[in-house]
Write a protein that holds these residues in place. Structure first.
Motif, short mmCIF file in Angstrom:
data_model
loop_
_atom_site.label_atom_id
_atom_site.label_comp_id
_atom_site.label_asym_id
_atom_site.label_seq_id
_atom_site.Cartn_x
_atom_site.Cartn_y
_atom_site.Cartn_z
N TYR A 12 0.80 -1.22 0.00
CA TYR A 12 0.00 0.00 0.00
C TYR A 12 0.84 1.27 0.00
O TYR A 12 0.30 2.37 -0.14
CB TYR A 12 -1.05 0.03 1.11
CG TYR A 12 -0.58 -0.35 2.49
CD1 TYR A 12 0.12 0.54 3.28
CD2 TYR A 12 -0.86 -1.61 3.01
CE1 TYR A 12 0.53 0.20 4.55
CE2 TYR A 12 -0.46 -1.96 4.28
CZ TYR A 12 0.24 -1.06 5.05
OH TYR A 12 0.64 -1.40 6.31
N ARG A 59 -1.69 5.51 1.83
CA ARG A 59 -2.37 4.23 2.03
C ARG A 59 -3.87 4.37 2.27
O ARG A 59 -4.57 3.37 2.45
CB ARG A 59 -1.73 3.47 3.19
CG ARG A 59 -2.05 4.03 4.55
CD ARG A 59 -1.31 3.31 5.62
NE ARG A 59 -1.91 3.56 6.92
CZ ARG A 59 -1.38 3.16 8.05
NH1 ARG A 59 -0.25 2.48 8.03
NH2 ARG A 59 -1.96 3.42 9.18
N LYS A 62 -6.55 1.75 1.33
CA LYS A 62 -5.87 0.56 0.83
C LYS A 62 -5.52 -0.43 1.93
O LYS A 62 -5.27 -1.59 1.66
CB LYS A 62 -4.58 0.97 0.10
CG LYS A 62 -4.84 1.74 -1.17
CD LYS A 62 -3.61 2.40 -1.74
CE LYS A 62 -2.52 1.48 -2.13
NZ LYS A 62 -1.39 2.16 -2.79
#
Length: 114
Positions: A12, A59, A62
């Motif tokens: 990520y 991130r 994710k």
């Protein structure tokens, strides 16, 4: 290991996620958003609040988060952490990226619906 480092970075962080792209598109190029977070942080210089905020923005959406309170669902926890570090950047008196940070904070508020 024979001359190569083992890649221990989570996937990520390899490219910026869709939510992070919406928040940072005014600041970073598509090429930067498509690269690893750590490399973009290096370009920005040695700044702990910005580096920390970028990790969370990269991130967003994710990373699977365990449910530990009512606000930890989905990316909400990463929104809060990114916002904390961007505000910390401003409160510490850094000025190099002040306008970009203020814009990113406004985008976070919009994404969070606040």
């Amino acid at each position: 290991m024979s001359g190569s480092r083992q890649d221990i970075r989570p996937n990520y962080y390899k490219t910026c996620g869709d939510i992070g792209r919406r928040i940072l598109s005014h600041w970073l190029s598509e090429a930067q958003l498509g690269t690893e977070c750590r490399l973009v942080i290096r370009e920005l210089g040695d700044n702990y609040p910005l580096g920390s905020a970028f990790n969370y923005l990269w991130r967003l959406g994710k990373k699977e988060e365990p449910l530990d309170d009512e606000f930890s669902i989905g990316p909400y926890k990463d929104f809060r952490k990114a916002r904390f570090y961007l505000r910390d950047y401003l409160e510490a008196g850094y000025t190099t990226y002040r306008e970009q940070v203020e814009h990113a904070l406004a985008n976070i508020e919009k994404e969070m619906g606040e």
